[in-house]
Design a protein around this motif. Sequence first.
Motif, mmCIF file in Angstrom:
data_model
loop_
_atom_site.group_PDB
_atom_site.id
_atom_site.type_symbol
_atom_site.label_atom_id
_atom_site.label_comp_id
_atom_site.label_asym_id
_atom_site.label_seq_id
_atom_site.Cartn_x
_atom_site.Cartn_y
_atom_site.Cartn_z
ATOM 1 N N ILE A 130 0.835 -1.205 0.000
ATOM 2 C CA ILE A 130 0.000 0.000 0.000
ATOM 3 C C ILE A 130 0.869 1.254 0.000
ATOM 4 C CG2 ILE A 130 -1.671 1.335 1.343
ATOM 5 C CD1 ILE A 130 -2.926 -1.274 2.235
ATOM 6 N N ILE A 165 -1.934 5.619 -4.590
ATOM 7 C CA ILE A 165 -3.279 5.664 -5.146
ATOM 8 C C ILE A 165 -3.512 4.550 -6.150
ATOM 9 C CG2 ILE A 165 -2.686 7.236 -7.027
ATOM 10 C CD1 ILE A 165 -5.932 7.282 -4.902
ATOM 11 N N GLU A 179 -5.395 1.466 -4.815
ATOM 12 C CA GLU A 179 -6.797 1.550 -4.405
ATOM 13 C C GLU A 179 -7.682 0.644 -5.263
ATOM 14 O OE1 GLU A 179 -8.519 3.439 -1.889
ATOM 15 O OE2 GLU A 179 -6.464 3.356 -1.136
ATOM 16 N N VAL A 189 -8.028 -3.234 -0.953
ATOM 17 C CA VAL A 189 -7.391 -1.989 -0.542
ATOM 18 C C VAL A 189 -8.399 -0.857 -0.701
ATOM 19 C CG1 VAL A 189 -5.507 -0.373 -0.918
ATOM 20 C CG2 VAL A 189 -5.117 -2.820 -1.247
ATOM 21 N N GLU A 190 -8.674 -0.188 0.395
ATOM 22 C CA GLU A 190 -9.639 0.910 0.388
ATOM 23 C C GLU A 190 -9.168 2.003 1.332
ATOM 24 O OE1 GLU A 190 -14.125 1.307 2.026
ATOM 25 O OE2 GLU A 190 -13.894 -0.141 0.395
ATOM 26 N N ASP A 191 -9.062 3.214 0.819
ATOM 27 C CA ASP A 191 -8.608 4.361 1.609
ATOM 28 C C ASP A 191 -7.272 4.093 2.289
ATOM 29 O OD1 ASP A 191 -10.892 5.811 0.924
ATOM 30 O OD2 ASP A 191 -12.037 5.010 2.628
ATOM 31 N N GLY A 192 -6.391 3.433 1.569
ATOM 32 C CA GLY A 192 -5.052 3.177 2.071
ATOM 33 C C GLY A 192 -4.969 2.124 3.154
#
Length: 388
Positions: A256, A261, A264, A377-380
């Motif tokens: 990550i 980005i 994501e 992976v969502e919002d880091g």
Amino acid sequence: MGTTACANAGAGTVDAPDSTNTAPYKVGVLLALTGAYASVGTPQRDAINLYFEDVNANGGIDGHPVELTVLDTASDPATAINQLRQLAVQDEVDIVLGPSASAEGIALKPFAKSLKIPVVSLGSAETIIAPASEATYIFKMYTGTGLSLEAQLELVKERGWKKIALLYQNGYGQDAANLIEAASSDYKFDLVASEVFEPAATDVTAQLTKVAAADPDVVLVWALNPLNAIIAKNAESLNFDPALLFSPGAGSPTFIENAGIAGEGTLLQGSKVLAASTMKPDDPQYEVTQDFVTKYTAKYTEVPGQYAGSAWDASILFANAVSAMDQSATSVQERRDAIRDSLESNTKDIAGVNGIFTFTPEVHGSTGLTGLAVLRVEDGKFLIDKAY
């Protein structure tokens, strides 16, 4: 590295065991602390050291402290073989935890048998423990390629994706490449592309461009970090449309961090430890995972990944085997055989960080999807997308 004599720091507060025999258990630790797999072996070393520091601070295993002898294989199978001999013959350890990489584990398999010393490998290749007749003294902690691939394909099936492609790192991803065609056929998927790249690659745009031309719904990516982040960034630069579903090789917070980005929305078959805060309390792995994350984070001021988790799990299974084994063993070889037999017969539904483990004489490794997960992976952050 040399011997770490883990002192029985909690002796003053722990009730004395019934037995007068409190000789230490000697554990050899073979890990890739330098070389290509240093990013794997270093957190594994930290997890093993932490586990047995805690064990010894609480009186040892049934009153026996644990002494570690940690050696660096330098990510080299030949070095690992020589070090196994040293641990078995010179250091007279009772068991070996490691090595880190599959190639090292495969190389050690015949020597574990000839030296008659139990080895708990942290690599993933199925051939570490197959065929069973050649793997009598070696066990495997990490989920095998076949099971990881099956977990990926189960998600593909659930999402309704029909056309799949494989993008893999030479070496690490070879098992997946060998299995993907038959597995795709079993699931009635259309394997539309398969592209390989070398471990030293710094750009895979050419391979991704070929994959994109085949118009897959999803790409199964089998690579080790930091290559996974490179793939994610290259895909973003190409406005790559297919979903990216990574292997456990991406299972680290560094993925990550490095992908930014571009990471994501990506998916990976990985361990719940990467999304420990999203686990449910009724999950059978909840307690062991929270305990591990809490202790590791406090000690090393960073969140552990699944490589560290595999070493923690190996330590758990060793402690379980020793507690359950025939205690009449006195010689080094008798202890080794008792530990080997106990690993094989007393490892039943043991909840670990990376899985739930049961060993049999036929299979010295995981045999089902239970305990595995697919992460998103969502919002880091990693979130549990699907638990098996």
